[in-house]
Design a protein around this motif. Structure first.
Motif, PDB file in Angstrom:
ATOM      1  N   THR A   1       0.848  -1.194   0.000  1.00 16.72           N
ATOM      2  CA  THR A   1       0.000   0.000   0.000  1.00 16.72           C
ATOM      3  C   THR A   1       0.884   1.245   0.000  1.00 16.72           C
ATOM      4  O   THR A   1       1.719   1.404   0.883  1.00 16.72           O
ATOM      5  CB  THR A   1      -0.900   0.022   1.248  1.00 16.72           C
ATOM      6  N   PRO A   2       0.716   2.107  -1.021  1.00 15.47           N
ATOM      7  CA  PRO A   2       1.579   3.296  -1.086  1.00 15.47           C
ATOM      8  C   PRO A   2       1.300   4.252   0.083  1.00 15.47           C
ATOM      9  O   PRO A   2       0.189   4.264   0.619  1.00 15.47           O
ATOM     10  CB  PRO A   2       1.191   3.956  -2.412  1.00 15.47           C
TER      11      PRO A   2
ATOM     12  N   TYR B   1       0.887   7.461   0.157  1.00 14.48           N
ATOM     13  CA  TYR B   1      -0.147   8.479  -0.027  1.00 14.48           C
ATOM     14  C   TYR B   1      -1.530   7.908   0.286  1.00 14.48           C
ATOM     15  O   TYR B   1      -2.397   8.591   0.814  1.00 14.48           O
ATOM     16  CB  TYR B   1      -0.086   9.100  -1.433  1.00 14.48           C
TER      17      TYR B   1
ATOM     18  N   LYS C   1      -3.829  11.047 -10.662  1.00 10.90           N
ATOM     19  CA  LYS C   1      -3.048   9.870 -10.304  1.00 10.90           C
ATOM     20  C   LYS C   1      -3.860   8.919  -9.415  1.00 10.90           C
ATOM     21  O   LYS C   1      -4.190   9.261  -8.292  1.00 10.90           O
ATOM     22  CB  LYS C   1      -1.761  10.293  -9.584  1.00 10.90           C
TER      23      LYS C   1
ATOM     24  N   LEU D   1      -8.377   4.138  -7.638  1.00 12.98           N
ATOM     25  CA  LEU D   1      -7.832   3.411  -6.489  1.00 12.98           C
ATOM     26  C   LEU D   1      -8.048   4.192  -5.193  1.00 12.98           C
ATOM     27  O   LEU D   1      -8.489   3.636  -4.178  1.00 12.98           O
ATOM     28  CB  LEU D   1      -6.345   3.106  -6.703  1.00 12.98           C
TER      29      LEU D   1
ATOM     30  N   LEU E   1      -8.321  -6.993  -2.444  1.00 12.27           N
ATOM     31  CA  LEU E   1      -7.341  -7.063  -3.539  1.00 12.27           C
ATOM     32  C   LEU E   1      -8.025  -7.123  -4.899  1.00 12.27           C
ATOM     33  O   LEU E   1      -7.578  -6.491  -5.859  1.00 12.27           O
ATOM     34  CB  LEU E   1      -6.414  -8.262  -3.337  1.00 12.27           C
TER      35      LEU E   1
ATOM     36  N   TRP F   1      -9.220  -3.548  -5.523  1.00 12.01           N
ATOM     37  CA  TRP F   1      -8.106  -2.650  -5.857  1.00 12.01           C
ATOM     38  C   TRP F   1      -7.589  -2.924  -7.262  1.00 12.01           C
ATOM     39  O   TRP F   1      -7.229  -2.012  -7.992  1.00 12.01           O
ATOM     40  CB  TRP F   1      -6.967  -2.809  -4.826  1.00 12.01           C
ATOM     41  N   ARG F   2      -7.566  -4.189  -7.648  1.00 19.48           N
ATOM     42  CA  ARG F   2      -7.087  -4.504  -8.990  1.00 19.48           C
ATOM     43  C   ARG F   2      -7.992  -3.868 -10.043  1.00 19.48           C
ATOM     44  O   ARG F   2      -7.515  -3.250 -11.007  1.00 19.48           O
ATOM     45  CB  ARG F   2      -7.018  -6.018  -9.211  1.00 19.48           C
TER      46      ARG F   2
ATOM     47  N   TRP G   1      -7.425  -0.195 -10.047  1.00 14.64           N
ATOM     48  CA  TRP G   1      -6.092   0.113 -10.590  1.00 14.64           C
ATOM     49  C   TRP G   1      -6.106   0.006 -12.115  1.00 14.64           C
ATOM     50  O   TRP G   1      -5.512   0.813 -12.829  1.00 14.64           O
ATOM     51  CB  TRP G   1      -5.056  -0.846  -9.993  1.00 14.64           C
TER      52      TRP G   1
ATOM     53  N   PHE H   1      -0.349  -3.919 -10.426  1.00 19.32           N
ATOM     54  CA  PHE H   1      -0.865  -5.285 -10.556  1.00 19.32           C
ATOM     55  C   PHE H   1      -0.332  -5.940 -11.822  1.00 19.32           C
ATOM     56  O   PHE H   1      -0.748  -7.042 -12.171  1.00 19.32           O
ATOM     57  CB  PHE H   1      -2.398  -5.270 -10.590  1.00 19.32           C
TER      58      PHE H   1
ATOM     59  N   LEU I   1      -3.425 -12.970  -5.974  1.00 17.90           N
ATOM     60  CA  LEU I   1      -3.230 -11.625  -5.419  1.00 17.90           C
ATOM     61  C   LEU I   1      -2.816 -11.693  -3.946  1.00 17.90           C
ATOM     62  O   LEU I   1      -1.971 -10.917  -3.496  1.00 17.90           O
ATOM     63  CB  LEU I   1      -4.510 -10.790  -5.577  1.00 17.90           C
TER      64      LEU I   1
ATOM     65  N   LYS J   1       0.574 -10.281  -2.596  1.00 21.26           N
ATOM     66  CA  LYS J   1       0.516  -9.293  -1.511  1.00 21.26           C
ATOM     67  C   LYS J   1       1.546  -9.657  -0.427  1.00 21.26           C
ATOM     68  O   LYS J   1       2.312  -8.812   0.031  1.00 21.26           O
ATOM     69  CB  LYS J   1      -0.896  -9.274  -0.926  1.00 21.26           C
TER      70      LYS J   1
END
Lengths: 398, 361
Positions: free
Chosen positions: A6-7, A9, A74, A78, A309, A312-313, A316, B4, B290, B294
């Motif tokens: 997880t970034p 930001y 950006k 997400l 996940l 998020w995919r 993203w 991803f 995933l 992860k």
């Protein structure tokens, strides 16, 4: 290169939103569940918060580039799913009640002209697609729109409209040409107070009671000619309709994120109870050598992670301009179903604590159920995924 | 930055291995399973790629490239999509090499790595034990320190390639701590039993290994609890990568079959009852992958992955069973016949939840 860390930001963003969810939404969560249909005035502070849509593309070059240039900032998808998860950890019904952040606002922002943006941009816009005879089969809607001089005349009934009472206007799907099938379906902005436009009643629901869901009747409802969103022209083929359906590729991960947020609320609550009871969750023992509650907890946590996940995919991919029709439906199929299962299981494991309205888990069990229903039921999601991976048409796989 | 999408290097590796599997075991997997053997040249073909030696420093004969847990999950998934026993056999030296790289002293590295870098010998891990409520987090095998030596006692099972392995990494309790010890083949007190007969993984030869007052020098202790914990994390991620591979194979086979199998005048894929199972298989395979990525991402970032690796393996254990079961079910009676690989995937898939430490990332 694959990297699912997880970034920073996102961590910063979500920890801020988490705080809001905890201090603003949680304290009023039960109140507006009990007081169904009353407006949560505490949400005024969020008016216009960008949640479901991105700023519309501006035509003029001199417009500021940071805002509203139509290009995704950006990782906007997400960060949106991450924010929604946090907000729904607070309360999903309240998220759906945030002023001026309706699905209709997203639809308007996506296609409105500058002039329409001027007229409708500041309004709270609801979305009306579903009809008594057209649920998942949204191509079968029967509400009609007929051009009469400078006005459209609309007739039909729209049900399950979110924010029906509180909104200022509704984006209504209607057909301008029944023979044209899906190609004849257009969307219209109908402001409250237009003649022939009536809010029939509000529904009493299993969950997300803070959200006011209602039925509208359009009885020779007249609206100005330029209240149509997009072109009135009926093109041959179903490209136009497909374009509309494509917006679901963006909204389905949002619902998956809502599901993830509610499920996480339940998992967090359960973790607290487990730890209070003196059990240390250490993530190392053979899962069959621990108590049943611990194993169930680990499994729920694993499914929760899988839900997130997949969500998020899908988001993203949208951020990176990849076609995500399959992945968007995958995220909703998984998250919608498992939010229900996780919240049910949480109540079971909590025993008496899971059945009382003094505590929130029973509410989360009711709230989460809608996640496997709206924006396409779990079955519709499976159908979409299956058609895509089996490469079958809707005629071959009905 | 979060992503991803595989890098070019990761994609190339995946494609290379897909081709390798296609050219070697794909058409032979059934025979290999029946005969309980992997032709040595097939393993050699993989080892030629150099991924096993790659993280070994140049001074010990390797390539000195940074180890990548994510790349390792990609390798394991791709090989396991061909045959899980093959995936384990191909990558087995890593299960010894990686912990040495992480926890070994210079002396240990010097002693063991050159032979492994040149590929002249095999090494393996002895972690599973044949008793009820086995838990890798508390092995029953013991090591007792006595006058400059450790004395190992206990019984291990499912030790891959124990018949040919020159070095064994052994999981044992010592002074109330989980530890790893290095035991060389031929050490007195180390007894290799008969080859085991198992439900699945038939291509892989596994053995019971007994330690009866097996004495090893003091310097053969590799690590204590911390290193042991890291090993568990890395092997758990690897197990979920293996589960992803075999589940994917079952999903792909069932998907293709459902499109061709005609009943009631049309392919069974045209029925929602079948199509929905296939949709579920598709997203659960993705979810498993995933979760694996992860956990591997946490390691790659130098973070602890205890929670992520535990959940990934738990998930993979559950889902591999579900998906490989669906694979058999979609084929119906044909799925029960050994000519179709789905029955083999079903048997092999069972090991993800039953066992620990068959591969490493």
């Amino acid at each position: 290169m694959i990297n699912l860390e997880t970034p920073d930001y996102l961590k910063n963003l979500t920890s801020g939103i988490h705080n809001l969810a905890k201090t603003v939404l949680r304290p009023i969560s039960r109140k507006y569940d009990e007081e169904e249909h009353s407006y949560p005035k505490e949400l005024d502070m969020f008016r216009g918060m960008q949640i479901l849509g991105r700023p519309k593309k501006k035509k003029k070059d001199d417009e500021t580039k940071q805002e509203g240039d139509g290009k995704p900032k950006k990782g906007i998808n997400l960060s949106t799913v991450a924010v929604i998860e946090e907000m729904c950890w607070g309360d999903a019904g309240l998220l759906l009640s945030i002023p001026n952040a309706g699905l209709g606002n997203a639809a308007i922002a996506a296609v409105a002209t500058d002039e329409q943006m001027e007229r409708f941009g500041k309004m709270w816009a609801a979305m009306a697609i579903t009809e008594p005879g057209a649920g998942s089969d949204s191509g079968a809607i029967t509400t009609t729109a007929v051009l009469d001089g400078d006005e459209w005349v609309l007739n039909g009934e729209k049900i399950f409209v979110t924010c029906a009472d509180r909104c200022d206007c509704v984006v209504v799907w209607a057909t301008v040409d029944k023979k044209a099938g899906k190609a004849g379906i257009k969307s219209f902005v109908v402001e409250k107070g237009r003649p022939g436009f009536r809010l029939e009643h509000l529904e009493h629901k299993l969950g997300i009671r803070a959200s006011d869901t209602g039925t509208f009747v359009l009885d020779n409802c007249r609206i100005p000619k330029d209240n149509i969103l997009g072109s009135p022209e009926v093109k041959t083929g179903t490209e136009g309709f497909k374009g509309v359906m494509k917006t679901f590729d963006n909204t389905r991960p949002l619902v998956a994120a809502m599901a993830t947020g509610i499920a996480r609320a339940a998992v967090d609550y359960l973790r607290e109870k487990i730890e209070e009871s003196g059990i240390k969750l250490d993530y190392s023992k053979n899962p069959n050598n621990v108590s049943s509650i611990e194993k169930e907890f680990y499994l729920m946590e694993a499914h929760l992670e899988a839900m997130r996940l997949l969500t998020w995919r899908a988001a993203w991919m949208a951020d990176n301009e990849q076609f995500n029709n399959t992945e968007a439906s995958m995220s909703k199929a998984k998250a919608g179903r498992w939010a229900t299962l996780i919240t049910q299981k949480t109540c079971e494991l909590l025993g008496p604590l899971g059945f009382t309205r003094d505590e929130l888990p029973e509410k989360w069990m009711r709230d989460s159920k809608i996640m496997d229903i709206f924006e396409g039921t779990g079955q519709i999601q499976h159908l979409i995924v299956a058609r895509n991976i089996l490469e079958l048409s809707s005629k071959e796989l009905k | 930055m979060i992503s991803f999408m595989p890098s070019e290097e990761q994609s190339v590796m995946k494609e290379t291995l897909a081709k390798l599997v296609q050219n070697t075991i794909k058409d032979n997997a059934h025979d290999m399973d029946e005969k309980r053997i992997i032709p040595q040249e097939f393993i050699a073909k993989f080892r030629e790629l150099g991924t096993v030696q790659s993280p070994i420093p140049e001074e010990y004969g390797g390539f000195g490239l940074a180890a990548s847990p994510i790349m390792n999950t990609i390798i394991l998934e791709e090989l396991a999509a061909g045959d899980m026993g093959y995936a384990i056999a191909c990558t087995l030296p890593s299960i010894f090499i990686n912990p040495i790289l992480e926890c070994g002293t210079d002396k240990q590295k010097e002693k063991y790595l050159p032979a492994l870098a040149s590929g002249e010998c095999e090494a393996t891990l002895a972690i599973n034990e044949m008793h009820f409520k086995f838990d890798a987090a508390s092995p029953k095998t013991t090591a007792e320190k006595k006058g400059g030596k450790y004395i190992l006692n206990g019984e291990k099972c499912y030790v891959p390639l124990a018949d040919v392995a020159k070095y064994f990494l052994v999981a044992a309790r010592c002074e109330n701590e989980n530890c790893l010890f290095i035991v060389e083949g031929g050490t007195p007190g180390l007894v290799i039993g008969e080859r085991e007969k198992n439900l699945g993984l038939n291509t892989l030869s596994t053995y019971k290994v007994t330690f009866s007052s097996c004495e090893i020098p003091e310097e053969n202790k590799l690590c204590g609890a911390e290193g042991y914990d890291r090993l568990l994390q890395k092997t758990r991620i690897a197990m979920s990568a293996l589960g992803t591979g075999v589940s994917r194979a079952s999903f792909e086979y069932a998907r293709n079959y459902a499109k061709e199998r005609v009943q009631f005048g049309e392919p069974i894929a045209h029925r929602q009852a079948i199509a929905f199972m296939i949709a579920e298989m598709a997203y659960e395979v993705d979810a498993m992958r995933l979760m694996t990525w992860k956990a591997a991402s946490a390691l790659e970032a130098g973070r602890d992955a205890k929670r992520e690796s535990y959940l990934a393996k738990l998930y993979a254990g559950e889902m591999t069973m579900k998906i490989t079961d669906y694979g058999v079910q979609i084929l119906g009676g044909h799925g029960y016949i050994r000519e179709h690989p789905v029955e083999r995937y079903y048997r092999n898939g069972r090991c993800i939840a039953c066992l620990e430490g068959l591969a490493i990332v």
